[in-house]
Every structure is written in C-alpha cells, then in structure tokens.
Design a protein around this motif. Structure first.
Motif, short mmCIF file in Angstrom:
data_model
loop_
_atom_site.label_atom_id
_atom_site.label_comp_id
_atom_site.label_asym_id
_atom_site.label_seq_id
_atom_site.Cartn_x
_atom_site.Cartn_y
_atom_site.Cartn_z
N GLY A 153 115.28 -35.61 101.58
CA GLY A 153 115.90 -35.09 102.99
C GLY A 153 114.68 -34.45 103.65
N TYR A 154 113.65 -33.75 103.12
CA TYR A 154 112.57 -33.13 103.69
C TYR A 154 111.58 -34.56 104.23
CZ TYR A 154 108.34 -30.50 104.69
OH TYR A 154 107.19 -29.99 105.31
N ALA A 155 111.47 -35.30 103.30
CA ALA A 155 110.62 -36.29 103.78
C ALA A 155 111.29 -37.09 104.93
CB ALA A 155 110.52 -37.43 102.50
N ARG A 156 112.54 -37.15 104.97
CA ARG A 156 113.26 -37.93 105.97
C ARG A 156 113.45 -37.03 107.16
NH1 ARG A 156 116.43 -39.46 101.81
NH2 ARG A 156 117.92 -37.78 102.49
N LYS A 157 112.99 -35.68 107.14
CA LYS A 157 112.89 -34.93 108.22
C LYS A 157 114.44 -34.39 108.70
CE LYS A 157 108.42 -35.62 110.00
NZ LYS A 157 107.79 -34.20 109.22
N SER A 158 115.19 -34.45 107.80
CA SER A 158 116.76 -34.49 107.94
C SER A 158 116.90 -32.91 108.53
CB SER A 158 117.70 -34.33 106.81
OG SER A 158 117.15 -33.41 105.65
N PHE A 159 116.15 -32.15 108.39
CA PHE A 159 116.26 -30.56 108.85
C PHE A 159 116.25 -30.57 110.45
CE2 PHE A 159 112.07 -31.26 107.30
CZ PHE A 159 111.36 -30.89 108.29
N THR A 160 115.38 -31.54 111.03
CA THR A 160 115.20 -31.57 112.24
C THR A 160 116.63 -31.61 113.18
OG1 THR A 160 114.74 -33.99 112.40
CG2 THR A 160 113.12 -32.70 112.20
N ARG A 161 117.82 -32.15 112.65
CA ARG A 161 118.94 -32.21 113.29
C ARG A 161 119.74 -31.15 112.56
NH1 ARG A 161 117.68 -36.90 110.70
NH2 ARG A 161 119.15 -36.69 109.04
N LYS A 162 119.14 -30.09 112.04
CA LYS A 162 119.96 -28.90 111.58
C LYS A 162 119.36 -27.57 112.04
CE LYS A 162 121.52 -31.48 107.52
NZ LYS A 162 121.29 -31.76 106.12
N PRO A 163 119.67 -27.10 113.40
CA PRO A 163 118.99 -25.90 113.71
C PRO A 163 119.36 -24.60 112.59
CG PRO A 163 120.76 -26.58 115.31
CD PRO A 163 120.51 -27.73 114.18
N ALA A 164 120.46 -24.75 112.21
CA ALA A 164 121.01 -23.33 111.24
C ALA A 164 119.94 -23.51 109.79
CB ALA A 164 122.28 -23.59 110.98
N VAL A 165 119.64 -24.65 109.67
CA VAL A 165 118.82 -24.64 108.29
C VAL A 165 117.17 -24.35 108.83
CG1 VAL A 165 117.97 -26.01 106.57
CG2 VAL A 165 120.28 -26.66 107.41
N THR A 166 116.73 -24.78 109.94
CA THR A 166 115.34 -24.47 110.33
C THR A 166 115.41 -23.20 110.39
OG1 THR A 166 115.91 -25.20 112.60
CG2 THR A 166 114.81 -26.62 111.06
N ALA A 167 116.48 -22.33 111.22
CA ALA A 167 116.44 -20.68 111.50
C ALA A 167 116.45 -20.02 109.95
CB ALA A 167 117.73 -20.43 112.19
N LEU A 168 117.26 -20.62 108.88
CA LEU A 168 117.20 -20.09 107.91
C LEU A 168 115.96 -20.09 107.24
CD1 LEU A 168 118.92 -18.55 105.73
CD2 LEU A 168 119.82 -20.99 104.70
N ALA A 169 115.36 -21.34 107.27
CA ALA A 169 114.01 -21.30 106.49
C ALA A 169 113.02 -20.35 107.09
CB ALA A 169 113.58 -22.74 106.60
N ALA A 170 113.09 -20.30 108.53
CA ALA A 170 111.80 -19.20 109.10
C ALA A 170 112.49 -17.70 108.36
CB ALA A 170 112.48 -19.26 110.48
N LYS A 171 113.90 -17.47 108.47
CA LYS A 171 113.87 -15.93 107.73
C LYS A 171 113.67 -15.98 106.60
CE LYS A 171 118.42 -15.47 110.44
NZ LYS A 171 119.92 -15.19 110.24
N VAL A 172 113.68 -17.13 105.53
CA VAL A 172 112.99 -16.87 104.22
C VAL A 172 111.68 -16.62 104.20
CG1 VAL A 172 112.63 -18.50 102.13
CG2 VAL A 172 114.90 -18.51 103.35
N GLN A 173 110.65 -17.52 105.14
CA GLN A 173 109.38 -16.96 105.29
C GLN A 173 109.19 -15.64 105.81
OE1 GLN A 173 106.32 -19.72 106.82
NE2 GLN A 173 106.58 -18.82 108.73
N ASN A 174 109.88 -15.07 106.78
CA ASN A 174 109.63 -13.79 107.22
C ASN A 174 109.82 -12.89 105.91
OD1 ASN A 174 108.97 -14.69 109.64
ND2 ASN A 174 111.00 -14.31 110.50
N ARG A 175 111.00 -13.06 105.26
CA ARG A 175 111.39 -12.35 104.12
C ARG A 175 110.25 -12.33 103.05
NH1 ARG A 175 114.95 -8.78 102.68
NH2 ARG A 175 115.89 -9.48 104.65
N ALA A 176 109.63 -13.68 102.89
CA ALA A 176 108.68 -13.66 101.65
C ALA A 176 107.47 -13.10 102.24
CB ALA A 176 108.22 -15.00 101.63
N PHE A 177 107.04 -13.07 103.32
CA PHE A 177 105.72 -12.19 103.89
C PHE A 177 106.23 -10.92 103.63
CE2 PHE A 177 104.45 -16.07 106.41
CZ PHE A 177 103.85 -16.81 105.32
N ARG A 178 107.31 -10.54 104.15
CA ARG A 178 107.40 -8.86 103.88
C ARG A 178 107.57 -8.39 102.58
NH1 ARG A 178 111.28 -9.01 107.32
NH2 ARG A 178 113.09 -9.05 105.77
N TYR A 179 108.27 -9.28 101.63
CA TYR A 179 108.20 -8.95 100.49
C TYR A 179 106.83 -8.91 99.58
CZ TYR A 179 113.21 -9.14 99.30
OH TYR A 179 114.69 -8.90 99.11
#
Length: 203
Positions: A153-179
């Motif tokens: 799915g990532y290779a097909r860029k399926s996430f570009t059609r899923k704004p909720a998923v891309t928003a969640l991934a941004a949250k994961v990144q922010n938390r990873a950096f904060r952790y």
C-alpha cells in the motif's frame, strides 16, 4: 489451536496495566522497567529506535495488551464481526503475525499480548520496510505509513487518499521525537536497574 488460545489468554490475564502517564516515556519505563529492555533488544536486533517503537504502540493500542478493533453492528445494534484481525499491543494482523512467527520461530508463548514480542514484531516489520522500501529508521512518519497501509500500500501511495491516516502518521512522528527527547534525559536509569549492574559497565 487450543494451546495457542490458552497461551494468549494466559498472557492477557498476566499483562500489566497500561502506564499511568503514557505521555512521558521516562515515566512509562519507570513503571514498566522491563519494557525498556524489550524495546532496547528490538532496536539492537532490527534497528528501529526505542522511542519510535513506543510511539507505534501508543497509537496502535494505547498500551492495552488485548486491544482489538471494536465490533461492527448488524442492523445497527447487534454486535457483529470485527473489521480486521488486528490484536495486541502492536495491533498485528493475523497474516503479518503468521509471517513473523514463521520467520522467527513459532514459540508456544510468542503471543501478541506480550510486550516483548509486540515490540520485536514492530522492529521486525520496520526492518523489512527499511530493506524493501529503503525507508530510513529515523523517519517514523514513513515507517508508520508502511506499517498501517502495508508495504504494498505504501508503494502504491494509498495513504495519499486517506487524510486521517496521514494525520495519524504525523502524530506518530511527533510523539516519537518527543519520546526520544525524553529518553535522552533518563535512559541511564534503565541501563543500570538490576542489582548486579552498575554504571558505567551496563550501558
């Protein structure tokens, strides 16, 4: 099948409660010190940073050992099937978990409700993502998108059609950096927590 079900039930019953303060990685590891060891071992084995592993678990299960997606409703009110087979701390799907077991040994007590194996699974999955898609371990957003959507799915860029998923991934990144920033201030505590360990020989 019966043995596997019994093992899962056993670890679900014995699993610790979610951390009291999931916002602070230092506090998480102070409450569940052995989780640091599990995450550290996974990092050494597979490459995913400790903070990124724990950020995945935060958003996948809120540190609940037996987490599952809520059931759908038949006719709007009858509890029905779950939308996916995601289960445990890492919300590993049945097919991916089966691949993990096949690659790493189908042990009797290797279950998704045990944090040790959940973190090892996250590390193993991200290792394959890094190898197949060339996503760096220091990019938690991209790693999570591949984890959530699958590598295909990532290779097909399926996430570009899923704004909720891309928003969640941004949250994961922010938390990873904060952790990660939090861990830098306290990691030495967890490298020297056993009675027979003492600094600087346990780092």
């Amino acid at each position: 099948m019966v043995i596997g079900t019994w093992a899962t039930l056993r670890f679900s019953l014995l699993a610790p409660d979610p951390p009291v303060n999931p916002e602070d990685l230092c506090e998480i590891f102070r409450e569940h010190t052995v989780w640091y060891d599990y995450a550290s071992n996974s990092q050494k084995r597979w490459g995913t940073p400790i903070a990124t592993q724990m950020a995945f678990v935060y958003y996948e299960s809120s540190f609940r050992s037996h987490a599952q997606p809520p059931r759908t409703r038949l006719w709007g009110f009858i509890p029905w099937r779950r939308p996916t087979t995601a289960y445990g701390y890492a919300q590993a799907l049945d097919p991916a978990w089966g691949e993990y077991l096949a690659a790493n040994g189908d042990g009797l007590f290797t279950v998704r409700t045990d944090m040790e194996y959940a973190l090892d699974f996250v590390g193993w999955y991200n290792h394959l993502t890094h190898r197949e898609l060339d996503i760096a371990f220091h990019k938690p957003r991209e790693l999570y998108l591949a984890y959530h959507e699958g590598r295909g799915g990532y290779a097909r860029k399926s996430f570009t059609r899923k704004p909720a998923v891309t928003a969640l991934a941004a949250k994961v990144q922010n938390r990873a950096f904060r952790y990660d920033n939090q861990l830098k201030s306290c990691e030495q505590e967890f490298q020297c927590w056993r009675w027979y360990q003492f600094w600087p020989f346990c780092g």
